[in-house]
Design an enzyme around this catalytic site. Structure first.
Site, mmCIF file in Angstrom:
data_model
loop_
_atom_site.group_PDB
_atom_site.id
_atom_site.type_symbol
_atom_site.label_atom_id
_atom_site.label_comp_id
_atom_site.label_asym_id
_atom_site.label_seq_id
_atom_site.Cartn_x
_atom_site.Cartn_y
_atom_site.Cartn_z
ATOM 1 N N ASP A 1 36.537 41.630 41.715
ATOM 2 C CA ASP A 1 35.717 40.633 42.417
ATOM 3 C C ASP A 1 35.839 40.718 43.934
ATOM 4 O OD1 ASP A 1 38.350 39.725 42.267
ATOM 5 O OD2 ASP A 1 37.768 37.629 42.416
ATOM 6 N N ASP B 1 38.404 40.503 46.086
ATOM 7 C CA ASP B 1 39.318 39.744 46.954
ATOM 8 C C ASP B 1 40.648 40.465 47.193
ATOM 9 O OD1 ASP B 1 40.253 39.323 44.400
ATOM 10 O OD2 ASP B 1 40.229 37.127 44.486
ATOM 11 N N ARG B 2 40.988 41.439 46.350
ATOM 12 C CA ARG B 2 42.242 42.169 46.567
ATOM 13 C C ARG B 2 41.990 43.467 47.326
ATOM 14 N NH1 ARG B 2 46.162 41.741 41.388
ATOM 15 N NH2 ARG B 2 45.855 39.537 40.967
ATOM 16 N N LYS C 1 41.148 35.144 49.371
ATOM 17 C CA LYS C 1 41.579 36.399 49.957
ATOM 18 C C LYS C 1 40.374 37.326 50.033
ATOM 19 C CE LYS C 1 43.738 37.778 45.577
ATOM 20 N NZ LYS C 1 43.654 36.560 44.758
ATOM 21 N N SER D 1 38.743 38.785 37.966
ATOM 22 C CA SER D 1 39.387 39.524 39.038
ATOM 23 C C SER D 1 39.703 40.978 38.682
ATOM 24 C CB SER D 1 40.644 38.764 39.462
ATOM 25 O OG SER D 1 41.175 39.348 40.607
ATOM 26 N N HIS D 2 40.983 41.307 38.700
ATOM 27 C CA HIS D 2 41.429 42.694 38.505
ATOM 28 C C HIS D 2 41.543 43.064 37.027
ATOM 29 C CE1 HIS D 2 44.582 39.805 38.370
ATOM 30 N NE2 HIS D 2 45.317 40.640 37.683
ATOM 31 N N ASP E 1 39.293 45.210 44.264
ATOM 32 C CA ASP E 1 39.371 44.935 42.825
ATOM 33 C C ASP E 1 38.032 44.484 42.245
ATOM 34 O OD1 ASP E 1 39.262 42.429 43.966
ATOM 35 O OD2 ASP E 1 40.575 41.522 42.486
HETATM 36 C C1 G16 Z 1 45.199 35.401 41.498
HETATM 37 C C2 G16 Z 1 45.627 34.403 42.523
HETATM 38 C C3 G16 Z 1 46.688 34.981 43.407
HETATM 39 C C4 G16 Z 1 47.845 35.501 42.576
HETATM 40 C C5 G16 Z 1 47.339 36.477 41.556
HETATM 41 C C6 G16 Z 1 48.424 36.906 40.588
HETATM 42 O O1 G16 Z 1 44.557 36.468 42.107
HETATM 43 O O2 G16 Z 1 44.565 33.973 43.326
HETATM 44 O O3 G16 Z 1 47.116 33.982 44.267
HETATM 45 O O4 G16 Z 1 48.805 36.094 43.397
HETATM 46 O O5 G16 Z 1 46.325 35.879 40.787
HETATM 47 O O6 G16 Z 1 48.861 35.790 39.888
HETATM 48 P P1 G16 Z 1 49.853 35.900 38.673
HETATM 49 O O7 G16 Z 1 51.100 36.522 39.238
HETATM 50 O O8 G16 Z 1 50.048 34.500 38.216
HETATM 51 O O9 G16 Z 1 49.247 36.812 37.649
HETATM 52 P P2 G16 Z 1 43.250 37.134 41.503
HETATM 53 O O10 G16 Z 1 42.950 38.303 42.381
HETATM 54 O O11 G16 Z 1 43.635 37.545 40.090
HETATM 55 O O12 G16 Z 1 42.220 36.072 41.538
#
Ligand code: G16
Length: 542
Positions: free
Chosen positions: A278, A280-281, A375, A112-113, A276
């Protein structure tokens, strides 16, 4: 095709977190680490005769990992794999393909990010046939497999090249390589008023989309520039690179500072957005204004009916617990259900499937709807453009109207990163032990009214999740939430989420950090964040 069964031994630390397994690239590329995890997933999903989508965000190790997964999929009897050209798929696009082609699920490669590259992070998750991340019952079963695994199966032959579209074979398994963008772009055309946005842009409305050298580049170029007519160059940092240009592909004011600078310039574009690693953000900005993810969720939900895909209204709004209550006020006004789930998009799946939520969102820059089960960054951007075109207002005017109607929920998140895991766990445990003693006591002039550890029972399938974050409510309505991140790869990240609601008649034009100063101090006094972490300020404030 010759299949090799290789002996292996369990590897520690393969427990999936908030969203699949995320580790440093160094760990993921260690001998058998990937193979063990893939075989553990296969042992749970029993893939023989089934069809899967596979794709990732193109980060370093994506190509190597996909080639290995194809060989393991063939050896485990998979019938067919649909893969994005070059192994590329944004997370929402992968979710859409699973749904559209009714596959038995999919495997998404991304952290992801988190930064990418040999010194960055890597990740892998399994999504179920509804297109969404596997629920905890499945991820727990996978984790159990990792603890007892003794062998994995892999084809001897190399996987075919996936750099060109077409149909290929690996033994009896079919590999269909498809354009990563086409199906997703077609879906967006069914949900969003492309004509209205095209018209807006043709009349001189300007936008800047920062793809942060990540996966949304090709999607944004196709949709924003080619289909909607934004001038060439409206999408910047458009070419995905394995290390995201050496950057941190997290769309927030800290890591997308260049975009913020452009939008804060009085001569800057009308609209700005970023996505981000991937895809989704998202981050939404107008000239001179940053929209918090919590506010963005509320605005999208309040105005969703302006987009063709939601013209009939929405059934409900779901948000993660740490996300601000701004969306709840919209749900109350619309007379639709409002849900509060633990952090993790996987918790929205049952509500979306049951038709009890249409729009979902999280403070961590995630917004989406029932069109997929992830997302979706670009979808949020298109929803905003649709809303701007329909309301004929700037982002600032839309926010001013929203706050005048619902009031403004000031919101911020303070992150303490790479904290020693023992320090972080002890901080949370000690706080948990003291919860009952807090109500009635005052800190920084604020009296605690309620303190609890968030437990969740899914209203659709009854599954339970405990210890999902500590909520501190204060007299006057302010709230602080503390939890440990489930996506980091170095030590622990403590997240402190702060909010305070101001009624429409109150002061709606404060600096958010000022508006939240007192609740931040109260939370610090209660949890001893600075004392225990040895930091005198959070590492990241968004
Ligand atoms: C993932 C989850 C999200 C979550 C985020 C942050 O997003 O899919 O639901 O809000 O991580 O999670 P944490 O606070 O546990 O670091 P992504 O975009 O990283 O796949």
């Amino acid at each position: 095709m010759q299949i090799k069964t290789r002996a292996t031994r369990p590897i520690d630390g393969q427990k999936p977190g908030t969203s699949g397994l995320r580790k440093t690239t160094e760990v993921f590329s260690q001998s058998d680490f990937l193979q063990n995890y893939v075989q553990s997933m296969f042992n749970v999903v029993e893939p023989a005769g089934k069809t899967y989508v596979i794709g990732g965000d193109g980060r370093y190790f994506n190509d190597v990992a996909i080639a290995k997964m194809l060989r393991m999929a063939a050896a485990n009897g998979v019938k067919k794999v649909i893969v994005g050209r070059g192994g590329l798929l944004s997370t929402p696009a992968a979710s859409h393909l699973i749904r559209k082609y009714e596959t038995d699920g999919g495997f998404i490669l991304s952290a992801s990010h988190n930064p990418g590259g040999p010194k960055g992070d890597f990740g892998l998750k399994y999504n179920i046939p509804n297109g969404g991340p596997a629920p905890e019952a499945i991820t727990n079963a996978i984790y159990e497999q990792t603890k007892t695994l003794t062998e994995y199966h892999i084809a001897q032959d190399d996987a075919p090249s996936i750099t060109e579209e077409g149909r290929f074979a690996l033994g009896d398994m079919e590999i269909e390589v498809i354009d990563p963008v086409a199906d997703y772009a077609a879906l967006m055309e069914t949900l969003i008023d492309f004509d209205a946005i095209r018209d807006l842009i043709s009349r001189g409305f300007t936008l800047r989309f920062d793809a942060m050298h990540a996966i949304t580049g090709p999607y944004a170029v196709e949709i924003l520039e080619r289909r909607l007519g934004a001038p060439h160059g409206s999408v910047v940092n458009r070419r995905p690179s394995p290390d995201f240009g050496g950057g941190h592909p997290d769309p927030n004011p800290v890591w997308a500072k260049d975009l913020v600078d452009h939008l804060m310039d009085p001569d800057g574009p009308d609209f700005g957005a970023a996505s981000d690693g991937d895809g989704d953000r998202n981050m939404i900005m107008g000239r001179g204004i940053y929209v918090t993810p919590s506010d963005s969720l509320a605005v999208i939900a309040a105005n969703a009916h302006l987009a063709p895909g939601y013209a009939g209204g929405i059934a409900g709004i779901a948000r993660s617990m740490p996300t601000s209550g701004a969306a709840d006020r919209v749900a109350a006004k619309l007379g639709v259900e409002a849900h509060q789930t633990p952090t993790g998009w996987k918790f929205f799946g049952t509500l979306l499937d049951a038709g009890r939520a249409t729009i979902c969102g999280e403070e961590s820059a995630g917004t989406g709807s029932n069109h997929v089960r992830e997302k979706d960054g670009l979808w949020a951007v298109l929803m905003w453009l649709n809303i701007i075109a329909a309301r004929k207002q700037s982002v600032q005017e839309i926010m001013d109207d929203h706050w005048a109607e619902y009031g403004r929920t000031y919101y911020s998140r303070h992150d303490y990163e790479a904290v020693d895991s023992d320090v972080a766990n002890t901080l949370m445990d000690d706080l948990r032990d003291r919860l009952e003693t807090l109500p009635g006591k005052s800190f920084a002039g604020l009296t605690v009214t309620h303190a609890q550890d968030f437990d969740y029972t899914d209203p659709v399938d009854g599954s339970r999740a405990t210890a999902q974050g500590i909520i501190l409510n204060f007299e006057g309505g302010a709230r602080a939430v503390l939890r440990l991140s489930g996506t980091g790869t170095q030590g622990a990240t403590i997240r402190l989420y702060l909010e305070n609601h101001e009624d429409p008649a109150g002061n709606l034009a404060q600096d958010p950090q000022k508006a939240l100063e007192r609740v931040a101090r109260a939370a610090d006094q209660i949890a001893e964040l600075e004392k225990r972490t040895g930091r005198d300020a959070p590492d990241v404030i968004t």
